[in-house]
Design an enzyme around this catalytic site. Structure first.
Site, mmCIF file in Angstrom:
data_model
loop_
_atom_site.group_PDB
_atom_site.id
_atom_site.type_symbol
_atom_site.label_atom_id
_atom_site.label_comp_id
_atom_site.label_asym_id
_atom_site.label_seq_id
_atom_site.Cartn_x
_atom_site.Cartn_y
_atom_site.Cartn_z
ATOM 1 C CG ASP A 188 -1.824 1.220 1.253
ATOM 2 O OD1 ASP A 188 -2.565 1.424 0.282
ATOM 3 O OD2 ASP A 188 -1.771 1.980 2.252
ATOM 4 C CD GLU A 272 -4.748 0.266 -3.583
ATOM 5 O OE1 GLU A 272 -5.984 0.231 -3.446
ATOM 6 O OE2 GLU A 272 -4.021 1.081 -2.986
ATOM 7 C CB CYS A 325 -12.773 -6.113 8.267
ATOM 8 S SG CYS A 325 -12.023 -7.103 9.598
ATOM 9 C CB CYS A 328 -14.921 -10.515 9.545
ATOM 10 S SG CYS A 328 -15.325 -8.747 9.663
ATOM 11 C CB CYS A 344 -13.705 -4.798 12.173
ATOM 12 S SG CYS A 344 -14.957 -5.675 11.201
ATOM 13 C CB CYS A 347 -14.511 -9.647 13.532
ATOM 14 S SG CYS A 347 -13.220 -8.633 12.756
ATOM 15 C CG ASP A 354 -1.441 3.397 5.858
ATOM 16 O OD1 ASP A 354 -2.414 3.732 5.159
ATOM 17 O OD2 ASP A 354 -0.722 4.213 6.463
#
Length: 401
Positions: A188, A272, A325, A328, A344, A347, A354
């Site tokens: 990232d 990305e 997340c 999950c 989250c 969960c 990041d």
């Protein structure tokens, strides 16, 4: 594949004069032919490469440009080829409209096999007495074994000379598949940290330009106060160019070392597809994004992955890696850029923004590698595939800080 060896060149005074004359003639041909092309296009007439070739011949014979015969004709012909390619890319939507060249920027001339001789590791150019001295930086490769297709000699605004030797090869000498490591990494890219890996490693952003911006501003103010066309202005311009060169060299060195280390350590790398051109339109972040060099970093990862037998996957730029997340698969409705950590609602896992994004990027890359199949995560298999970007029903909730 094609690779290139870029070497530092140290021409003599006579050789520098020949090269400077060649640069000037090449620049004149580019600008003259470009102006002629634009005039014809305004009249609705298209111009082919063969027509520019005939125009160059007429230009040499008009009695005004006799000095074009003093330099090798090959670099001038290459100028026409490069301009034709530039217009093809422009009309295809891959590049901007070709612009006129300035004498104050980087100067270059390209020689094909008919205009140079590479013998026993020594470079001889047309219209030049004696070989060009250069510094070879690859101790494991004998320069005498290089079979160069083209040679591009250039001079940077800071006064340094280079020669780029293009070589057609199936595999670069001394390179090959690296040993397996069994390690995969999602990356990232960011501004605060240059890169955050799915392993949790954070690579700091060295901010090369930011550290030198005050010196650059001072040099540019000094140059602005000098009279145009004066020798003092030329000296001040050289100082500005050298300051920019230091920043550029430091950035390039950092990107090469970082990309090489990542390729050596990881068999699979996922990044990305960032829209850098659109992101630099943000005036508050444009300089920081440009200083990071994300586009050059991706380019280096691409060719090094091919060279060393690694796999690089580029996932869709719209994939919500930060809002999902990694445990999950819960997808947030919104996540502001200022939120660096979030919990989250599904969960209860506490996430570093990041690191979580890097883990999701890796999972999406694995899904692409597995022919679009969804990826099983530790604790859940509800993560969406990287190729399915339609949002499923989102559970109500915002991140708990």
């Amino acid at each position: 594949m094609r690779t290139a060896y870029k070497v530092r060149v140290y021409p003599t005074t006579e050789q520098a004069a020949v090269l400077d004359r060649t640069f000037g003639c090449a620049r004149l041909v580019w600008n003259t032919v470009l102006a002629w092309r634009k005039a014809r296009y305004a009249e609705g007439v298209k111009t082919s490469y063969a027509q520019t070739d005939r125009y160059l011949t007429e230009l040499k014979r008009d009695g005004v440009h006799d000095f074009l015969y003093e330099v090798s004709s090959v670099p001038l012909q290459q100028v026409l080829r490069h301009q034709y390619t530039a217009f093809v890319n422009y009309f295809a939507g891959h590049a901007k409209h070709p612009r006129f060249k300035s004498r104050h920027g980087r100067q270059s001339a390209t020689y094909t096999r008919s205009a140079f001789r590479w013998r026993d590791g020594r470079l001889h150019l047309a219209k030049m007495d004696g070989p060009l001295e250069f510094l070879w930086s690859w101790p494991g490769i004998d320069p005498a074994t290089i079979d160069s297709a083209t040679v591009t000699v250039s001079r940077d605004p800071d006064g340094r000379w280079y020669a780029s030797l293009a070589v057609e090869t199936t595999a670069e000498t001394g390179a090959g598949p690296l040993p397996a490591t069994g390690s995969h990494a999602g990356i990232d890219l960011g501004v605060t940290d240059f890169a955050v890996l799915s392993t949790g490693e954070k690579i700091p952003n060295p901010r090369h330009l930011e550290r030198k911006v005050e010196n650059l501003a001072r040099y540019q103010r000094r140059m602005a106060r000098k009279q145009r066309g004066s020798a003092n202005r030329a000296k001040a311009r050289a100082k500005v160019a050298r300051a920019h060169a230091k920043v550029r060299d430091a950035r390039t060195d950092f990107l090469h070392k970082t990309s090489t280390r990542l390729v050596r350590e990881h068999e699979l790398i996922v990044i990305e597809d960032l829209n850098v051109r659109g992101m630099v339109r943000n005036r508050s972040l444009a300089r920081a994004i440009s200083d990071a060099g994300w586009g050059e970093f991706r380019r280096q990862l691409e060719y090094k992955s091919v060279r060393y037998g690694r796999q690089l996957i580029v996932i869709d730029r719209w994939y919500p890696s930060s809002k999902t997340c990694s445990v999950c698969g819960h997808l947030l409705t919104a996540l502001s850029l200022s939120t660096r950590h979030w919990t989250c609602p599904g969960c209860g896992t506490r996430h570093d923004r990041d690191v979580n994004a890097a883990k999701n990027i890796l999972a999406a890359g694995r899904a692409v590698s597995a022919c679009g199949a969804d990826v099983s995560h530790s604790g859940s298999s509800r993560m969406r595939s990287a190729v399915k970007q339609e949002a499923r029903p989102v559970r109500v909730g915002v991140p708990r800080s």
